[in-house]
Scaffold this active site. Structure first.
Site, PDB file in Angstrom:
ATOM      1  N   TYR A  85       0.514  -1.124  -0.218  1.00 12.98           N
ATOM      2  CA  TYR A  85      -0.015  -0.028   0.110  1.00 12.98           C
ATOM      3  C   TYR A  85       0.911   1.367   0.331  1.00 12.98           C
ATOM      4  CZ  TYR A  85      -3.907   3.339   1.273  1.00 12.98           C
ATOM      5  OH  TYR A  85      -4.627   4.222   0.941  1.00 12.98           O
ATOM      6  N   PHE A 137      -7.851  22.199 -24.395  1.00 14.41           N
ATOM      7  CA  PHE A 137      -7.906  20.469 -24.347  1.00 14.41           C
ATOM      8  C   PHE A 137      -9.508  20.554 -24.087  1.00 14.41           C
ATOM      9  CE2 PHE A 137      -8.026  15.986 -23.900  1.00 14.41           C
ATOM     10  CZ  PHE A 137      -8.158  15.582 -25.060  1.00 14.41           C
ATOM     11  N   THR A 138     -10.168  19.069 -24.502  1.00 12.33           N
ATOM     12  CA  THR A 138     -11.657  18.411 -23.531  1.00 12.33           C
ATOM     13  C   THR A 138     -11.389  18.900 -22.499  1.00 12.33           C
ATOM     14  OG1 THR A 138     -11.180  16.679 -24.169  1.00 12.33           O
ATOM     15  CG2 THR A 138     -12.137  18.203 -25.851  1.00 12.33           C
ATOM     16  N   LYS A 271      -0.179   7.997 -23.890  1.00 11.35           N
ATOM     17  CA  LYS A 271       0.041   9.036 -24.361  1.00 11.35           C
ATOM     18  C   LYS A 271       1.341   8.286 -24.815  1.00 11.35           C
ATOM     19  CE  LYS A 271      -4.153  10.460 -24.059  1.00 11.35           C
ATOM     20  NZ  LYS A 271      -5.336  10.955 -22.984  1.00 11.35           N
ATOM     21  N   ARG A 395     -13.373  15.887 -33.951  1.00  8.71           N
ATOM     22  CA  ARG A 395     -12.942  16.818 -33.162  1.00  8.71           C
ATOM     23  C   ARG A 395     -13.420  18.572 -33.537  1.00  8.71           C
ATOM     24  NH1 ARG A 395     -10.868  15.035 -28.547  1.00  8.71           N
ATOM     25  NH2 ARG A 395     -12.432  15.006 -27.874  1.00  8.71           N
ATOM     26  N   PHE A 462     -19.799  14.693 -25.760  1.00  9.76           N
ATOM     27  CA  PHE A 462     -18.014  13.889 -27.899  1.00  9.76           C
ATOM     28  C   PHE A 462     -18.349  13.194 -26.991  1.00  9.76           C
ATOM     29  CE2 PHE A 462     -14.314  13.896 -25.962  1.00  9.76           C
ATOM     30  CZ  PHE A 462     -14.104  14.620 -24.869  1.00  9.76           C
TER      31      PHE A 462
HETATM   32  N1  PM9 Z   1      -6.702  12.984 -24.999  1.00  4.25           N
HETATM   33  C1  PM9 Z   1      -7.140  11.590 -26.689  1.00  4.25           C
HETATM   34  O1  PM9 Z   1      -8.687  10.680 -27.584  1.00  4.25           O
HETATM   35  C2  PM9 Z   1      -8.052  11.280 -24.466  1.00  4.25           C
HETATM   36  C3  PM9 Z   1      -9.579  10.754 -24.692  1.00  4.25           C
HETATM   37  S1  PM9 Z   1     -10.203  12.022 -24.403  1.00  4.25           S
HETATM   38  C4  PM9 Z   1     -10.728  12.687 -26.143  1.00  4.25           C
HETATM   39  O2  PM9 Z   1      -6.629  12.679 -27.035  1.00  4.25           O
HETATM   40  C5  PM9 Z   1      -4.405  15.782 -23.211  1.00  4.25           C
HETATM   41  C6  PM9 Z   1      -3.862  16.715 -24.483  1.00  4.25           C
HETATM   42  C7  PM9 Z   1      -5.157  14.017 -24.501  1.00  4.25           C
HETATM   43  C8  PM9 Z   1      -5.402  13.908 -22.953  1.00  4.25           C
HETATM   44  C9  PM9 Z   1      -6.251  12.890 -23.118  1.00  4.25           C
HETATM   45  C10 PM9 Z   1      -5.877  14.434 -21.787  1.00  4.25           C
HETATM   46  C11 PM9 Z   1      -5.880  13.742 -20.935  1.00  4.25           C
HETATM   47  C12 PM9 Z   1      -4.119  15.537 -21.474  1.00  4.25           C
HETATM   48  N2  PM9 Z   1      -4.243  16.250 -22.316  1.00  4.25           N
HETATM   49  O3  PM9 Z   1      -7.299  10.886 -21.268  1.00  4.25           O
HETATM   50  O4  PM9 Z   1      -7.336  11.769 -18.525  1.00  4.25           O
HETATM   51  O5  PM9 Z   1      -4.774  14.218 -25.078  1.00  4.25           O
HETATM   52  O6  PM9 Z   1      -5.084  10.475 -19.278  1.00  4.25           O
HETATM   53  O7  PM9 Z   1      -5.460  12.674 -20.087  1.00  4.25           O
HETATM   54  C13 PM9 Z   1      -7.466  11.874 -25.273  1.00  4.25           C
HETATM   55  P1  PM9 Z   1      -6.139  11.000 -19.724  1.00  4.25           P
END
Ligand code: PM9
Length: 470
Positions: A85, A137-138, A271, A395, A462
């Site tokens: 833990y 970014f979303t 990523k 997008r 979306f």
């Molecule tokens: N990006 C993408 O597909 C995951 C789904 S959201 C539509 O591009 C940036 C630049 C991203 C991002 C996620 C996140 C969030 C932060 N910044 O998906 O929560 O492209 O790990 O990260 C997606 P998490």
């Protein structure tokens, strides 16, 4: 055939190709469906590619998030997970990898990127604050707004033009940042939200000169520079290729220098870091770290695991080192370019220049007969799926959501459909199949009618919105 004769053969034919710097050890079968099956799947999914079952998908280009193939070293690392833990040894490996390759001092693990965005927004933003960023970014903007902040887009104007060719189309316009400082005062700006390779602009990079200039502007005013490092490794490749003085520097050196002009970063490790789940936050300032460390235990988990298993942290630590290898980054972006160049040759409208992680089809020029009110980007994603089972992501206006004050649609200039390439997963033959399916949709473009939204969720619509074809 000896190495020498192979070399001579290459010269005789006048070409030397590049290839992926890995070979495939394990395969996952793909399913090919009929058009009738795909139509039924689309209807069931409300014409939203996020709601299609992956079992009904052929080539999955929805996202590059969490979809990478891990290496044998990463899988071996998973077996060394220390699931204590507190104080898991894998946390210390992760901490050391982030310190070595990104250069920040203090680390907080999180379950994924938006967990990190939530914590940093809650700790740094007060109600009434303003946050300048290089295009929204979303999830990032959602957390900034939920913390009481207002996001301001300060990316250069050309980033909103899919046809403008610039080496660093993700750069911030310093004049726009200064105007926000003049209007609201530096004390209302907790930080600049700077993303490496700007996702919504088409994966466009930021130059080293730009981050340096942002730092010089902000530091004397006490405004922090916070980096969305999600695809910063890919950004480093563009600097190496396009910015004077960096051709002989390694990706790792460029990454470290870029981060040194920032005060901290949040990361979706799903990523660049080549894992299926995970994220992290890193800052240099001890007081900010203390607050983050206090808050992480409320929302994510203890500060030495932040919602991750020990094995996940080990896979990220190994992934970080693999991700900064020059041959890896070159082949990753090379595959994206291969697809983009095929489409460009066939005069299919895409965002130019080709970015780091995806090809963005320009749905406005693809479907000039469809107004933004009938969701051309969403329509194109649906028709591409119908043609071949290839899954992409809208997008455009659907992703942009509504203005929290007026309730009106936000109307982005860019109306795009994203073909996102997972890392180390598909081959160039898959890219050929994708290009040909896009071409088939382009040839049949006049038949496309738009969509009507019949269900709209309150947040990040979306993901779960439902549509009906017109
Ligand atoms: N990006 C993408 O597909 C995951 C789904 S959201 C539509 O591009 C940036 C630049 C991203 C991002 C996620 C996140 C969030 C932060 N910044 O998906 O929560 O492209 O790990 O990260 C997606 P998490």
């Amino acid at each position: 055939m000896s190495g020498d004769s192979l070399h001579t053969m290459g010269q005789q034919h006048g070409r030397r190709s590049w290839a992926e710097p890995w070979k495939i050890k394990m395969v996952e079968p793909l399913k090919i469906t009929t058009r009738e099956q795909r139509l039924a799947a689309l209807d069931e999914a409300g014409w939203n590619t996020f709601l299609i079952k992956s079992d009904d998908t052929y080539i999955d280009l929805l996202t590059d998030s969490g979809t990478s193939a891990m290496s044998d070293r990463q899988w071996a690392g998973m077996m060394l997970g220390d699931e204590s833990y507190a104080g898991s040894r894998n946390f210390y490996h992760l901490e050391a990898a982030i310190q070595k390759f990104y250069g920040y001092k203090h680390i907080v693990p999180t379950h994924q990127g938006r967990g990190a965005e939530h914590l940093i927004s809650q700790v740094m933003i007060k109600a009434g604050d303003h946050i300048p960023g290089n295009m929204y970014f979303t999830t990032t903007r959602e957390h900034q707004e939920m913390a009481g902040g207002t996001f301001h887009d300060v990316i250069i104007d050309e980033a909103h033009d899919p046809q403008a060719i610039l080496p660093f189309k993700g750069n911030m316009d310093l004049g726009k940042i200064k105007a926000i400082i003049d209007q609201f005062g530096a004390d209302k700006i907790p930080y600049i939200s700077l993303a490496g390779t700007v996702n919504m602009a088409g994966g466009q990079p930021v130059s080293m000169a730009n981050v340096r200039a942002i730092r010089e502007l902000c530091e004397p005013l006490g405004i922090k520079v916070m980096l969305d490092a999600t695809r910063m490794v890919e950004n480093a490749l563009f600097i190496q290729e396009r910015e004077e003085g960096y051709a002989d520097k390694s990706i790792a050196q460029i990454l470290l220098e870029f981060c040194s002009y920032t005060d901290g970063a949040w990361m979706s490790a799903k990523k660049d870091n080549l894992v299926n789940i995970g994220g992290w936050l890193a800052v240099n300032d001890w007081d900010t770290f203390e607050e983050l460390r206090n808050l992480v235990v409320v929302f994510e988990g203890l500060h030495t695991y932040g919602g991750l298993a020990g094995r996940d942290m080990e896979a990220i630590a190994i992934g970080i080192e693999e991700a900064v290898q020059d041959d890896h980054v070159r082949s990753r972006v090379g595959q994206v370019r291969y697809l983009g160049e095929l489409l460009t040759e066939w005069d299919i409208p895409i965002v130019q220049p080709i970015g780091g992680h995806a090809i963005f089809l320009d749905a406005k020029r693809f479907y000039p007969h469809l107004s933004q009110d009938v969701y051309p980007g969403q329509t194109l994603a649906a028709y591409l799926y119908l043609d071949s089972g290839i899954r992409s992501m809208e997008r455009g206006i659907v992703s942009a959501g509504r203005d929290p004050k007026t309730g009106d649609h936000k109307r982005p200039k860019l109306e795009l459909t994203r073909l996102t390439i997972p890392r180390r997963v598909y081959t160039q033959a898959h890219m050929d199949v994708v290009a040909e399916s896009v071409k088939a949709c382009f040839d049949a473009r006049e038949e496309a009618r738009g969509l009507e939204m019949v269900y709209e969720p309150k947040y990040l619509r979306f993901f779960q919105a439902r549509f009906k074809p017109l």
